[in-house]
Design a protein around this motif. Structure first.
Motif, PDB file in Angstrom:
ATOM      1  N   GLY A  63      58.764 -35.776  21.494  1.00  0.00           N
ATOM      2  CA  GLY A  63      57.610 -36.121  20.677  1.00  0.00           C
ATOM      3  C   GLY A  63      56.366 -36.471  21.463  1.00  0.00           C
ATOM      4  N   GLU A  64      56.456 -36.504  22.799  1.00  0.00           N
ATOM      5  CA  GLU A  64      55.314 -36.944  23.603  1.00  0.00           C
ATOM      6  C   GLU A  64      54.371 -35.808  23.975  1.00  0.00           C
ATOM      7  OE1 GLU A  64      54.488 -39.693  27.573  1.00  0.00           O
ATOM      8  OE2 GLU A  64      56.532 -39.398  26.828  1.00  0.00           O
ATOM      9  N   PHE A  65      54.923 -34.627  24.284  1.00  0.00           N
ATOM     10  CA  PHE A  65      54.124 -33.481  24.693  1.00  0.00           C
ATOM     11  C   PHE A  65      54.279 -32.331  23.711  1.00  0.00           C
ATOM     12  CE2 PHE A  65      54.564 -34.538  29.505  1.00  0.00           C
ATOM     13  CZ  PHE A  65      53.513 -35.445  29.412  1.00  0.00           C
ATOM     14  N   PHE A  66      53.172 -31.655  23.445  1.00  0.00           N
ATOM     15  CA  PHE A  66      53.194 -30.373  22.744  1.00  0.00           C
ATOM     16  C   PHE A  66      53.100 -29.324  23.843  1.00  0.00           C
ATOM     17  CE2 PHE A  66      50.973 -26.864  20.454  1.00  0.00           C
ATOM     18  CZ  PHE A  66      51.887 -26.684  19.428  1.00  0.00           C
ATOM     19  N   ILE A  67      54.195 -28.597  24.086  1.00  0.00           N
ATOM     20  CA  ILE A  67      54.293 -27.734  25.257  1.00  0.00           C
ATOM     21  C   ILE A  67      54.246 -26.263  24.867  1.00  0.00           C
ATOM     22  CG2 ILE A  67      55.719 -27.070  27.236  1.00  0.00           C
ATOM     23  CD1 ILE A  67      56.931 -29.883  27.171  1.00  0.00           C
ATOM     24  N   HIS A  68      53.372 -25.528  25.566  1.00  0.00           N
ATOM     25  CA  HIS A  68      53.319 -24.075  25.399  1.00  0.00           C
ATOM     26  C   HIS A  68      53.526 -23.449  26.765  1.00  0.00           C
ATOM     27  CE1 HIS A  68      52.219 -20.137  23.869  1.00  0.00           C
ATOM     28  NE2 HIS A  68      51.439 -19.993  24.936  1.00  0.00           N
ATOM     29  N   ARG A  69      54.458 -22.487  26.846  1.00  0.00           N
ATOM     30  CA  ARG A  69      54.749 -21.837  28.114  1.00  0.00           C
ATOM     31  C   ARG A  69      54.504 -20.335  27.999  1.00  0.00           C
ATOM     32  NH1 ARG A  69      59.885 -24.953  30.782  1.00  0.00           N
ATOM     33  NH2 ARG A  69      59.127 -23.731  32.553  1.00  0.00           N
ATOM     34  N   ASN A  70      53.902 -19.776  29.030  1.00  0.00           N
ATOM     35  CA  ASN A  70      53.735 -18.334  29.105  1.00  0.00           C
ATOM     36  C   ASN A  70      53.734 -17.906  30.570  1.00  0.00           C
ATOM     37  OD1 ASN A  70      51.023 -18.466  30.219  1.00  0.00           O
ATOM     38  ND2 ASN A  70      50.270 -18.899  28.154  1.00  0.00           N
ATOM     39  N   VAL A  71      53.655 -16.625  30.828  1.00  0.00           N
ATOM     40  CA  VAL A  71      53.666 -16.127  32.194  1.00  0.00           C
ATOM     41  C   VAL A  71      52.389 -16.576  32.920  1.00  0.00           C
ATOM     42  CG1 VAL A  71      53.670 -14.065  33.646  1.00  0.00           C
ATOM     43  CG2 VAL A  71      55.097 -14.148  31.594  1.00  0.00           C
ATOM     44  N   ALA A  72      52.570 -17.347  33.992  1.00  0.00           N
ATOM     45  CA  ALA A  72      51.477 -17.800  34.866  1.00  0.00           C
ATOM     46  C   ALA A  72      50.541 -18.800  34.210  1.00  0.00           C
ATOM     47  CB  ALA A  72      50.689 -16.618  35.427  1.00  0.00           C
ATOM     48  N   ASN A  73      51.015 -19.496  33.187  1.00  0.00           N
ATOM     49  CA  ASN A  73      50.240 -20.578  32.536  1.00  0.00           C
ATOM     50  C   ASN A  73      48.789 -20.186  32.251  1.00  0.00           C
ATOM     51  OD1 ASN A  73      51.121 -21.579  35.582  1.00  0.00           O
ATOM     52  ND2 ASN A  73      48.877 -21.559  35.358  1.00  0.00           N
ATOM     53  N   HIS A 108      51.838 -23.625  39.401  1.00  0.00           N
ATOM     54  CA  HIS A 108      52.915 -23.994  40.325  1.00  0.00           C
ATOM     55  C   HIS A 108      53.007 -23.013  41.485  1.00  0.00           C
ATOM     56  CE1 HIS A 108      56.008 -20.895  39.291  1.00  0.00           C
ATOM     57  NE2 HIS A 108      55.267 -20.799  38.204  1.00  0.00           N
ATOM     58  N   SER A 109      53.741 -23.411  42.507  1.00  0.00           N
ATOM     59  CA  SER A 109      53.926 -22.598  43.703  1.00  0.00           C
ATOM     60  C   SER A 109      54.898 -21.452  43.440  1.00  0.00           C
ATOM     61  CB  SER A 109      54.443 -23.465  44.851  1.00  0.00           C
ATOM     62  OG  SER A 109      55.687 -24.079  44.492  1.00  0.00           O
ATOM     63  N   ASN A 110      54.772 -20.405  44.248  1.00  0.00           N
ATOM     64  CA  ASN A 110      55.681 -19.251  44.184  1.00  0.00           C
ATOM     65  C   ASN A 110      55.783 -18.646  42.792  1.00  0.00           C
ATOM     66  OD1 ASN A 110      57.321 -21.413  46.275  1.00  0.00           O
ATOM     67  ND2 ASN A 110      56.696 -19.430  47.073  1.00  0.00           N
ATOM     68  N   CYS A 111      54.645 -18.552  42.117  1.00  0.00           N
ATOM     69  CA  CYS A 111      54.613 -18.020  40.751  1.00  0.00           C
ATOM     70  C   CYS A 111      54.727 -16.495  40.782  1.00  0.00           C
ATOM     71  CB  CYS A 111      53.320 -18.440  40.059  1.00  0.00           C
ATOM     72  SG  CYS A 111      53.174 -17.830  38.357  1.00  0.00           S
ATOM     73  N   GLY A 112      55.750 -15.972  40.152  1.00  0.00           N
ATOM     74  CA  GLY A 112      55.971 -14.535  40.132  1.00  0.00           C
ATOM     75  C   GLY A 112      54.890 -13.780  39.385  1.00  0.00           C
ATOM     76  N   GLY A 113      54.373 -14.367  38.304  1.00  0.00           N
ATOM     77  CA  GLY A 113      53.313 -13.719  37.549  1.00  0.00           C
ATOM     78  C   GLY A 113      52.043 -13.593  38.370  1.00  0.00           C
TER      79      GLY A 113
END
Length: 215
Positions: A63-73, A108-113
């Motif tokens: 309930g603390e964060f509304f998180i959205h994830r995608n390739v390479a932020n 982040h480091s070593n991001c594949g995207g």
């Protein structure tokens, strides 16, 4: 949907373990969240990379964060063309419906995207140049960052491009009218972070220095 199959046994086992421990110990809190709805203070836009675990990094509870994830932020520019825009929809919901006070873009480091974008823009990944490549067209968002890195010629261009992915996303966030209005009214602040996953380090963008500095 004939192709759907039951969960692997190890995931089912982990679920039952979670329900018997974490859920049972916090049952009232989970029911309160379910009944009263979510009221997160911050939205976090992070990469899909399995090595980036936002709630662990910040010790966040449900309930603390509304998180959205995608390739390479990445956040695309504002473009109300009536097409499918999952990231834009998440940003719109976070700002206009949930009223989050912060949006954090976490690279982040070593991001594949990001590496894919670097290879594509350098002419070494022709498959990503194809119109049929979902990854390639998504990484087009980062082309302005690639151009800036190429002009600056840093010692570590991939790491520089990872941080550009954060900056490009912050810049694109400000093209959304409702984001800009909330920022200008001091109802919303934007934050850019970069996580070194191997070193367990975190850097934040400091506009006064135009650089990422350790937190």
């Amino acid at each position: 949907m004939q192709q759907a199959r039951p969960l692997p046994a190890y995931l089912i086992s982990r679920f039952h373990g979670w329900r018997a421990t974490t859920y049972q110990d916090n049952k009232a809190w989970f029911r309160r969240l379910a009944e009263s709805g979510q009221h997160p203070r911050a939205m976090v836009i992070s990469c899909c990379d399995s090595r980036v675990h936002v709630t662990s990094i910040f010790g966040a509870d449900e309930g603390e964060f509304f998180i959205h994830r995608n390739v390479a932020n990445l956040v695309p520019p504002y473009n109300p063309d009536g097409e499918y825009h999952g990231t834009s929809a998440a940003v719109e919901y976070a700002v206009t419906s949930l009223g989050v006070a912060h949006i954090v873009v976490l690279g982040h480091s070593n991001c594949g995207g990001v590496k894919g974008c670097h290879d594509m823009c350098s002419g070494h990944a022709p498959a990503l140049e194809e119109k049929s490549s979902f990854v390639g067209r998504w990484m087009d968002i980062l082309r302005p960052g690639f151009d800036r890195v190429r002009q600056a010629a840093p010692e570590d261009p991939l790491r520089a491009l990872e941080k550009e992915a954060v900056l490009v996303s912050l810049e694109n966030l400000m093209t959304f009218p409702f984001v800009r209005a909330a920022v200008e009214d001091d109802r919303l602040t934007l934050h850019g972070l970069w996580n070194d996953t191997g070193a367990g380090a975190l850097e934040q963008f400091d506009p006064s220095r135009a650089a990422f500095i350790p937190v």
